[in-house]
Design an enzyme around this catalytic site. Structure first.
Site, mmCIF file in Angstrom:
data_model
loop_
_atom_site.group_PDB
_atom_site.id
_atom_site.type_symbol
_atom_site.label_atom_id
_atom_site.label_comp_id
_atom_site.label_asym_id
_atom_site.label_seq_id
_atom_site.Cartn_x
_atom_site.Cartn_y
_atom_site.Cartn_z
ATOM 1 N N ASN A 1 9.408 3.830 7.333
ATOM 2 C CA ASN A 1 10.773 3.822 6.789
ATOM 3 C C ASN A 1 11.135 5.087 6.011
ATOM 4 O O ASN A 1 11.947 5.051 5.082
ATOM 5 C CB ASN A 1 11.030 2.538 5.987
ATOM 6 C CG ASN A 1 10.129 2.397 4.773
ATOM 7 O OD1 ASN A 1 9.296 3.265 4.513
ATOM 8 N ND2 ASN A 1 10.296 1.327 4.031
ATOM 9 N N HIS B 1 9.670 6.985 0.261
ATOM 10 C CA HIS B 1 9.324 6.147 -0.884
ATOM 11 C C HIS B 1 10.133 6.631 -2.075
ATOM 12 O O HIS B 1 10.384 7.828 -2.206
ATOM 13 C CB HIS B 1 7.824 6.288 -1.231
ATOM 14 C CG HIS B 1 7.493 5.725 -2.594
ATOM 15 N ND1 HIS B 1 7.224 4.384 -2.789
ATOM 16 C CD2 HIS B 1 7.463 6.300 -3.826
ATOM 17 C CE1 HIS B 1 7.016 4.175 -4.091
ATOM 18 N NE2 HIS B 1 7.146 5.323 -4.739
ATOM 19 N N LYS C 1 7.778 10.255 3.949
ATOM 20 C CA LYS C 1 6.609 9.638 4.587
ATOM 21 C C LYS C 1 6.258 10.320 5.921
ATOM 22 O O LYS C 1 7.059 11.088 6.466
ATOM 23 C CB LYS C 1 6.884 8.135 4.777
ATOM 24 C CG LYS C 1 7.010 7.360 3.454
ATOM 25 C CD LYS C 1 7.162 5.863 3.713
ATOM 26 C CE LYS C 1 7.238 5.073 2.417
ATOM 27 N NZ LYS C 1 7.314 3.595 2.677
HETATM 28 P P1 IDP Z 1 10.247 0.051 -1.152
HETATM 29 O O1 IDP Z 1 9.534 1.163 -0.429
HETATM 30 O O2 IDP Z 1 11.666 -0.093 -0.657
HETATM 31 O O3 IDP Z 1 10.148 0.157 -2.643
HETATM 32 P P2 IDP Z 1 8.264 -2.076 -1.349
HETATM 33 O O4 IDP Z 1 8.595 -3.523 -1.398
HETATM 34 O O5 IDP Z 1 7.821 -1.413 -2.617
HETATM 35 O O6 IDP Z 1 9.539 -1.305 -0.722
HETATM 36 O O7 IDP Z 1 7.148 -1.886 -0.241
HETATM 37 C C1 IDP Z 1 6.429 -0.681 -0.121
HETATM 38 C C2 IDP Z 1 6.353 -0.299 1.336
HETATM 39 O O8 IDP Z 1 5.579 -1.266 2.035
HETATM 40 C C3 IDP Z 1 7.704 -0.279 2.060
HETATM 41 O O9 IDP Z 1 8.410 0.920 1.920
HETATM 42 C C4 IDP Z 1 7.288 -0.515 3.493
HETATM 43 O O10 IDP Z 1 6.838 0.695 4.098
HETATM 44 C C5 IDP Z 1 6.104 -1.457 3.335
HETATM 45 N N1 IDP Z 1 6.552 -2.849 3.455
HETATM 46 C C6 IDP Z 1 7.214 -3.595 2.556
HETATM 47 N N2 IDP Z 1 7.449 -4.836 2.983
HETATM 48 C C7 IDP Z 1 6.923 -4.889 4.221
HETATM 49 C C8 IDP Z 1 6.841 -5.917 5.202
HETATM 50 O O11 IDP Z 1 7.310 -7.041 5.036
HETATM 51 N N3 IDP Z 1 6.205 -5.576 6.360
HETATM 52 C C9 IDP Z 1 5.684 -4.338 6.585
HETATM 53 N N4 IDP Z 1 5.739 -3.343 5.671
HETATM 54 C C10 IDP Z 1 6.356 -3.612 4.517
HETATM 55 MG MG MG Z 2 8.511 0.048 -3.894
#
Ligand code: IDP
Ligand code: MG
Length: 137
Positions: free
Chosen positions: A112, A115, A9
């Protein structure tokens, strides 16, 4: 053999840790079958994360994903989908296990670092979103 989609990212690209993250994959049995650096458009990011469109964080997520270039790759290996998720660590870096990519390179849940596809079916769709067959080998 499985294939999965990885995105380094904008935060990790800006920090200059592309090579360190790719090393985690290669050192753990995941081959880089395809790779490119891309600046996503807003339309790209909205389409890629369409599954999260109703979530409160969707606009912030899209803003973040278009804030700078990303490195997209296809990782190939045994149990590639799960192996990549293990190497990544938990979505929230504060909860990510020591030694994972997110624990080592991510700041917070918005920025973070990486992905990774969360299932084989999503991996197929996400790979097709970014790569044509001839780009993968
Ligand atoms: P993942 O990347 O670990 O699969 P997902 O639940 O698919 O997590 O969420 C996609 C992306 O959305 C996350 O990597 C993060 O950057 C963002 N995200 C997820 N949950 C939150 C939240 O509660 N607050 C802010 N950003 C979030
Ligand atoms: Mg995801």
């Amino acid at each position: 053999m499985e294939q999965t989609l990885s995105i380094i990212k904008p935060d990790a690209v800006a920090k200059g840790v592309i090579g360190k993250i790719l090393d985690r994959f290669e050192s753990n049995g995941l081959k880089i079958a395809a790779m490119k650096k891309v600046q996503l458009s807003r339309q790209d990011a909205e389409a890629f994360y369409a599954v999260h469109a109703a979530r409160p964080f969707f606009n912030d997520l899209v803003d973040f994903m278009v804030s700078g270039p990303v490195v997209v790759s296809v990782l190939e290996g045994e149990n590639a989908v799960l192996k990549n998720r293990d190497l990544m660590g938990a979505t929230n870096p504060k909860e990510a296990a020591a030694g994972t990519i997110r624990a080592d390179f991510a700041e917070n849940i918005d920025a973070n670092a990486v992905h990774g596809s969360d299932s084989l079916e999503n991996a197929k769709n996400e790979i097709a979103f970014f790569f044509s067959g001839r780009e993968i080998s």
